[in-house]
Structure formats: C-alpha cells, structure tokens
Design a protein around this motif. Structure first.
Motif, short mmCIF file in Angstrom:
data_model
loop_
_atom_site.label_atom_id
_atom_site.label_comp_id
_atom_site.label_asym_id
_atom_site.label_seq_id
_atom_site.Cartn_x
_atom_site.Cartn_y
_atom_site.Cartn_z
N ALA A 122 -4.59 -10.02 -9.71
CA ALA A 122 -4.21 -9.13 -8.61
C ALA A 122 -5.01 -7.83 -8.69
O ALA A 122 -5.56 -7.36 -7.69
N ILE A 145 -7.85 -5.69 -5.93
CA ILE A 145 -7.64 -4.37 -5.31
C ILE A 145 -8.41 -3.25 -6.00
O ILE A 145 -8.32 -2.10 -5.60
N PRO A 148 -7.54 0.58 -2.40
CA PRO A 148 -6.14 1.01 -2.26
C PRO A 148 -5.94 1.90 -1.04
O PRO A 148 -4.98 1.74 -0.29
N PHE A 185 -3.51 1.43 2.17
CA PHE A 185 -2.51 2.43 2.58
C PHE A 185 -2.62 2.73 4.07
O PHE A 185 -1.63 2.74 4.79
N LEU A 203 -6.62 -10.19 2.19
CA LEU A 203 -5.66 -9.09 2.24
C LEU A 203 -5.71 -8.40 3.60
O LEU A 203 -4.73 -7.82 4.06
N GLY A 208 -0.20 -10.91 5.92
CA GLY A 208 1.13 -10.93 5.31
C GLY A 208 1.05 -10.61 3.82
O GLY A 208 1.84 -9.83 3.29
N LYS A 209 0.06 -11.20 3.17
CA LYS A 209 -0.19 -10.95 1.73
C LYS A 209 -0.46 -9.46 1.48
O LYS A 209 0.07 -8.86 0.55
N GLN A 256 2.68 -7.29 1.85
CA GLN A 256 3.58 -7.35 0.71
C GLN A 256 3.03 -6.58 -0.49
O GLN A 256 3.78 -6.20 -1.39
N LEU A 257 1.72 -6.37 -0.50
CA LEU A 257 1.13 -5.59 -1.58
C LEU A 257 1.35 -4.09 -1.39
O LEU A 257 1.50 -3.34 -2.37
N ILE A 265 3.99 -2.13 -3.31
CA ILE A 265 3.73 -2.11 -4.76
C ILE A 265 2.67 -1.03 -5.06
O ILE A 265 2.80 -0.25 -6.00
N LEU A 266 1.66 -0.96 -4.21
CA LEU A 266 0.65 0.10 -4.37
C LEU A 266 1.27 1.47 -4.20
O LEU A 266 0.87 2.43 -4.85
N CYS A 271 -7.67 8.37 -4.24
CA CYS A 271 -6.22 8.54 -4.21
C CYS A 271 -5.58 8.26 -5.57
O CYS A 271 -6.20 7.71 -6.48
N LEU A 279 -5.00 2.59 -11.09
CA LEU A 279 -5.67 1.30 -11.28
C LEU A 279 -6.76 1.40 -12.34
O LEU A 279 -6.93 0.49 -13.15
N ILE A 313 6.31 -2.15 -12.43
CA ILE A 313 5.39 -2.20 -11.28
C ILE A 313 4.37 -3.32 -11.51
O ILE A 313 4.05 -4.10 -10.62
N GLN A 357 5.91 -6.61 -10.72
CA GLN A 357 5.91 -6.91 -9.28
C GLN A 357 4.54 -7.39 -8.82
O GLN A 357 4.43 -8.28 -7.97
N LEU A 358 3.51 -6.78 -9.39
CA LEU A 358 2.14 -7.18 -9.06
C LEU A 358 1.90 -8.62 -9.53
O LEU A 358 1.27 -9.42 -8.83
N TRP A 375 3.68 -10.89 -7.14
CA TRP A 375 2.92 -10.94 -5.88
C TRP A 375 1.73 -11.90 -6.04
O TRP A 375 1.47 -12.73 -5.16
N ALA A 376 1.03 -11.79 -7.16
CA ALA A 376 -0.13 -12.67 -7.39
C ALA A 376 0.29 -14.13 -7.49
O ALA A 376 -0.36 -15.03 -6.95
N HIS A 383 0.92 -15.28 -3.93
CA HIS A 383 -0.12 -15.21 -2.90
C HIS A 383 -1.51 -15.65 -3.33
O HIS A 383 -2.37 -15.84 -2.49
N ILE A 384 -1.76 -15.74 -4.62
CA ILE A 384 -3.12 -16.10 -5.03
C ILE A 384 -3.10 -17.47 -5.67
O ILE A 384 -2.36 -17.70 -6.63
#
Lengths: 112, 112
Positions: A16, A20, A26, A30, A66, A85-86, A89-90, A93-94, B11, B17, B93, B96-97, B100-101, B104-105
C-alpha cells in the motif's frame, strides 16, 4: 513463530505504501477526495509542482487504479480526474496519517 | 484557492510516509505493536531480512523516534526494542492501511 509470506516481498501495508509514496500523491488524493477536478484546477490547488510532474503522478495513480480519468464530450473535450472506490477508501486513512504527523512530527503544517 | 505551505516541501501525510517507507519498517512496527522484542526475537519473526538490514531499519526508526531501545543491566546486557508513544499511535493506522491493501490490491497476503 516464523510467519510465512507467499507471493509478495513483504507485507500488505508495504505494498500500500508503495502505491502512495510519490512526492505529490498524498496531496493529489486529498484534493480529489473533495470531488472531481480538471487538470488545470488541480494544478492551481497544489503549489510548486510542475505540470509535467503532476501529470506523471496522476498517471501512476491511474495505473494503481486509485484515480480515474474521464473524458467528457464537448468542444474542446474536457478531462476530469476523480478517485476510484479504492481511492475513496484510502482517503480517510491518509487523513489519519496527516493528523498523526501534525501531532507527532515537528515542523509539519496542515495542507488546508 | 492556492494553499500555502510553510517550512516543509509537501503535506504532513507525505512527511509521515517518508518516516515509514522503508522496506521492513511497517512490518517491524507491526511486530513491536505486540510488545517489546529482543533483536534476535524480532529477527526470527521477520523472514528473509538480513541482520544488517534489520539493524539499519531499526536505527532509522529510532532516529524518527518511532522505536526506542532499552539496555537492561545484566550479564550479558540485554537490549530490547519497543514502540514509542508516537509509534504506538501509528500502529492502528498502519493496520487500516494493511486491511485496505488486502481488500483492494490483488496478490497481497496477510502478515500473520
């Protein structure tokens, strides 16, 4: 106690993070989380990035599914970008990651 | 509509990250979120990483104040690693990532 990893090099979170971890990714996510944007709108909202680099980042985000690109018929045709959609949902979390950084890392500032 | 960024390049999420984007960093954070570990325990839990590379990643996590190192008196002295408060707040966090992965991945697998 030794875990087994199958067909990937490392854990899912690493995969993941790879998707990103571009300098502007990121922040592009946003801005798109607020709704679809034309390229020129997005470029005006994000300071200091060249059009060339932003286009590259958008293409990588598209390749990672994404971000999606829509061509609207018309003259001239209009192109907009929006989160898949993916991607949607991210985004939250970001946002948590952003909040964590604002709390814990000195010298960072909010993007809005 | 143009946002202002002050003393950082991008940001806050980007800064976050950068602190966790090492090949083995997310997985080290996952394992330490279960409790303190001796170097040798952590190394056994994480497959395919060399001791040299894992030590480098731990040092970078220490430099980012995500991980702390404790030397316990004794003979031989024992060294353990644990998450700092900042690292502990990051762990959910990252989870959650991870989730998500996994959703979706394609082709990613769970670490436990």
């Amino acid at each position: 106690m030794r875990h087994t990893y199958h067909d990937i090099e490392c854990c899912a979170a690493k995969v993941a993070l790879d998707q990103i971890s571009g300098k502007w990714k990121p922040i592009i996510i946003f801005h798109l989380s607020a709704g679809p944007r034309r390229f020129s709108e997005l470029w005006r909202e994000i300071p200091r990035v060249s059009k060339k680099v932003m286009l590259e980042q958008l293409r990588q985000l598209e390749a990672a599914t994404l971000v999606e690109r829509t061509v609207h018929n018309g003259f001239p045709p209009e192109v907009t970008y929006h989160l898949s959609g993916k991607g949607q949902q991210l985004a939250p979390i970001l946002q948590q990651l952003e909040q964590w950084a604002l709390t814990h890392i000195e010298g960072v500032v909010q993007i809005s």
